[in-house]
Design an enzyme around this catalytic site. Structure first.
Site: not given
Ligand code: 13P
Length: 250
Positions: A9, A11, A94, A96, A166, A172, A212
């Protein structure tokens, strides 16, 4: 036996040149026989990334989609538009989008039905906030998100749905859920699906872990009985680290 899916992803990152370069790097990786690879760039680079991975086994997906098929919906993208630029998957719900943009299960459910009707494979994301985990609400929150987001989805349709667990506190932050913590939630999701649908349906659903995931923890996470792949953010932005995670899926 369930296949492994390693999904990147990207983003809201990368320029056009960086995205196409990275896509070519991912297309050159050699996944194992049981591993599929997916990249989800920003919408504006989907077309270019699809061209970059053409001829390889790498699939391309959107990071979101709208449920209406077309019309006056400024800023939105339809399922047909995603398919038109080479997508076969779409990430939905997601954290976010849930926590920053404010999406709710009802909206995510509409998007999920639109994706299924269009033949796109939805990657439905669920996961608890840190305070929810700390107050012992992980199971309740994740089950609630699954129930709401999968409302009126039949057992047949479930064969086309991928779930990604997740935990929001692991995204992150560099704080990965331990393999045991992740496995516990994955097993509970599968149990819930078995109760709601049947053992076969639950046994066939791919459940990815995200938060992560890095080359040095991927193997152990992917080695858990109910973890069928990874949804990778930061570590998917570099060809070497993403290739190492793809290799861990073998
Ligand atoms: P990270 O791997 O940067 O923690 O992000 C995970 C994520 O949100 C994948 O959709």
């Amino acid at each position: 036996m369930r296949r492994t899916l390693i999904a990147g992803n990207w983003k809201m990152n990368l320029s056009r040149a960086e995205a196409t370069e990275l896509a070519k790097g991912v297309a050159a990786a050699k996944p194992g026989e049981n591993t599929d690879v997916l990249v989800c760039p920003s919408n504006v680079y989907l077309d270019a990334v699809s061209t970059s991975v053409a001829g390889s086994s790498v699939a391309v997906g959107g990071q979101d989609v709208y449920f209406e098929s077309g019309g006056a919906f400024t800023g939105e993208t339809s399922t047909d538009m995603l398919k038109d630029v080479g997508c076969s998957y779409v990430i939905l719900g997601h954290s976010e989008r849930r926590n920053v943009i404010g999406e709710c299960d009802k909206l995510i459910n509409k998007k999920l039905h639109a994706a299924l009707a269009a033949g796109l494979t939805p990657v439905l994301c669920v996961g608890e906030l840190l305070e929810e985990r700390e107050s012992g609400k992980t199971t309740e929150v994740v089950r609630g998100q699954i129930t709401g987001s999968l409302a009126d989805v039949s057992a047949d349709q479930m064969a086309k749905v991928v779930i990604a667990y997740e935990p929001v506190w692991a995204i992150g932050t560099g704080k990965t859920a331990s393999p045991e913590q992740a496995q516990e939630v994955h097993a509970d999701i599968r149990k819930m699906l078995a109760d709601q649908y049947n053992e076969d349906t639950a046994g066939n659903v791919q459940i990815l872990y995200g938060g992560s995931v890095k080359p040095d923890n991927a193997k152990e996470l992917l080695g858990q009985a109910d973890i069928d792949g990874a949804l990778v953010g930061g570590a998917s932005l570099k060809p070497d680290s993403f290739a190492a995670i793809i290799a861990a899926g073998n």
